[in-house]
Design a protein around this motif. Structure first.
Motif, PDB file in Angstrom:
ATOM      1  N   UNK A   1       0.831  -1.324   0.038  1.00 19.26           N
ATOM      2  CA  UNK A   1      -0.105   0.016  -0.064  1.00 19.26           C
ATOM      3  C   UNK A   1       0.871   1.349   0.001  1.00 19.26           C
ATOM      4  N   UNK A   2       1.868   1.068   0.888  1.00 21.04           N
ATOM      5  CA  UNK A   2       2.759   2.327   0.874  1.00 21.04           C
ATOM      6  C   UNK A   2       3.518   2.677  -0.456  1.00 21.04           C
ATOM      7  N   UNK A   3       3.935   1.463  -0.929  1.00 19.42           N
ATOM      8  CA  UNK A   3       4.793   1.735  -2.160  1.00 19.42           C
ATOM      9  C   UNK A   3       3.750   2.033  -3.325  1.00 19.42           C
ATOM     10  N   UNK A   4       2.551   1.460  -3.257  1.00 16.41           N
ATOM     11  CA  UNK A   4       1.483   1.851  -4.354  1.00 16.41           C
ATOM     12  C   UNK A   4       1.175   3.377  -4.130  1.00 16.41           C
ATOM     13  N   UNK A   5       1.130   4.004  -2.998  1.00 16.55           N
ATOM     14  CA  UNK A   5       0.884   5.463  -3.095  1.00 16.55           C
ATOM     15  C   UNK A   5       2.179   6.295  -3.667  1.00 16.55           C
ATOM     16  N   UNK A   6       3.403   5.959  -3.192  1.00 12.60           N
ATOM     17  CA  UNK A   6       4.494   6.212  -3.710  1.00 12.60           C
ATOM     18  C   UNK A   6       4.537   6.329  -5.244  1.00 12.60           C
ATOM     19  N   UNK A   7       4.279   5.218  -5.741  1.00 12.70           N
ATOM     20  CA  UNK A   7       4.349   4.894  -7.038  1.00 12.70           C
ATOM     21  C   UNK A   7       3.379   5.788  -7.894  1.00 12.70           C
ATOM     22  N   UNK A   8       2.093   5.818  -7.380  1.00 11.11           N
ATOM     23  CA  UNK A   8       1.016   6.622  -8.092  1.00 11.11           C
ATOM     24  C   UNK A   8       1.607   8.358  -8.058  1.00 11.11           C
ATOM     25  N   UNK A   9       1.978   8.559  -6.913  1.00 11.13           N
ATOM     26  CA  UNK A   9       2.388  10.021  -6.758  1.00 11.13           C
ATOM     27  C   UNK A   9       3.650  10.134  -7.817  1.00 11.13           C
ATOM     28  N   UNK A  10       4.562   9.420  -7.950  1.00 12.48           N
ATOM     29  CA  UNK A  10       5.752   9.495  -8.872  1.00 12.48           C
ATOM     30  C   UNK A  10       5.112   9.482 -10.426  1.00 12.48           C
ATOM     31  N   UNK A  11       4.201   8.432 -10.611  1.00 14.78           N
ATOM     32  CA  UNK A  11       3.469   8.661 -12.075  1.00 14.78           C
ATOM     33  C   UNK A  11       2.852   9.919 -12.179  1.00 14.78           C
ATOM     34  N   UNK A  12       2.042  10.301 -11.227  1.00 13.39           N
ATOM     35  CA  UNK A  12       1.572  11.725 -11.501  1.00 13.39           C
ATOM     36  C   UNK A  12       2.474  12.925 -11.766  1.00 13.39           C
ATOM     37  N   UNK A  13       3.531  12.874 -10.950  1.00 11.26           N
ATOM     38  CA  UNK A  13       4.614  13.970 -11.024  1.00 11.26           C
ATOM     39  C   UNK A  13       5.458  13.549 -12.507  1.00 11.26           C
ATOM     40  N   UNK A  14       5.494  12.680 -13.005  1.00 14.21           N
ATOM     41  CA  UNK A  14       6.021  12.179 -14.279  1.00 14.21           C
ATOM     42  C   UNK A  14       5.094  12.737 -15.450  1.00 14.21           C
ATOM     43  N   UNK A  15       3.745  12.325 -15.332  1.00 16.26           N
ATOM     44  CA  UNK A  15       2.992  12.699 -16.114  1.00 16.26           C
ATOM     45  C   UNK A  15       2.519  14.191 -16.276  1.00 16.26           C
ATOM     46  N   UNK A  16       2.456  14.840 -15.006  1.00 14.39           N
ATOM     47  CA  UNK A  16       2.025  16.119 -14.950  1.00 14.39           C
ATOM     48  C   UNK A  16       3.114  17.256 -14.902  1.00 14.39           C
ATOM     49  N   UNK A  17       4.199  16.964 -14.399  1.00 16.06           N
ATOM     50  CA  UNK A  17       5.195  18.079 -14.068  1.00 16.06           C
ATOM     51  C   UNK A  17       6.284  18.094 -15.271  1.00 16.06           C
ATOM     52  N   UNK A  18       6.853  16.836 -15.534  1.00 17.46           N
ATOM     53  CA  UNK A  18       8.136  16.727 -16.572  1.00 17.46           C
ATOM     54  C   UNK A  18       7.544  16.932 -17.948  1.00 17.46           C
ATOM     55  N   UNK A  19       8.245  17.359 -18.795  1.00 15.63           N
ATOM     56  CA  UNK A  19       8.094  17.534 -20.280  1.00 15.63           C
ATOM     57  C   UNK A  19       7.713  16.180 -20.852  1.00 15.63           C
TER      58      UNK A  19
END
Length: 128
Positions: free
Chosen positions: A10-28
């Motif tokens: 569960x903790x790793x899933x939350x971290x993975x989703x946050x990382x995915x949202x950052x990659x998708x929403x912040x990075x070019x």
């Protein structure tokens, strides 16, 4: 052991989703970020299976996660995820938009790696 496995997943899933949202929403939007997003999606699928069924062996977990990722990617060939994403943008985060064969390779490679890591961690954590 099952409770700990589920909590870690569960903790790793939350971290993975946050990382995915950052990659998708912040990075070019580049090939590298597309591949990173695909890898994070595959890891999230693997962790979701662990969260739902923590007693499954790593190989079964990997098979289910890979089947999910491949099914979602193939579903994109129908055009429905693209249409649904146009109506409800968060659907794109789960179903993607358009088919890309490279995504299949990234998913499978990532899940093979996740399965191997999970199996090794499981083996190391068992009492001797």
């Amino acid at each position: 052991m099952t409770r700990t496995r589920r909590l870690v997943a569960a903790l790793l899933l939350v971290a993975t989703v946050v990382a995915g949202l950052l990659v998708h929403g912040v990075l070019p939007d580049t090939v590298a970020t597309d591949i990173a997003g695909d890898a994070l999606y595959a890891v999230a699928a693997y962790l979701a299976v662990v969260l739902i069924a923590p007693r499954l062996p790593a190989l079964a977990t990997g098979a289910i996660a890979a089947a999910w990722c491949v099914a979602v990617e193939l579903f994109q060939l129908t055009g429905l995820p693209l249409a649904w994403g146009a109506q409800f943008a968060p659907a794109m985060l789960v179903l993607g938009t358009v088919f890309d064969a490279r995504d299949l390779l990234v998913y499978v490679a990532t899940i093979v790696l996740a399965t191997a890591v999970d199996a090794l961690v499981g083996k190391a954590s068992r009492p001797r």
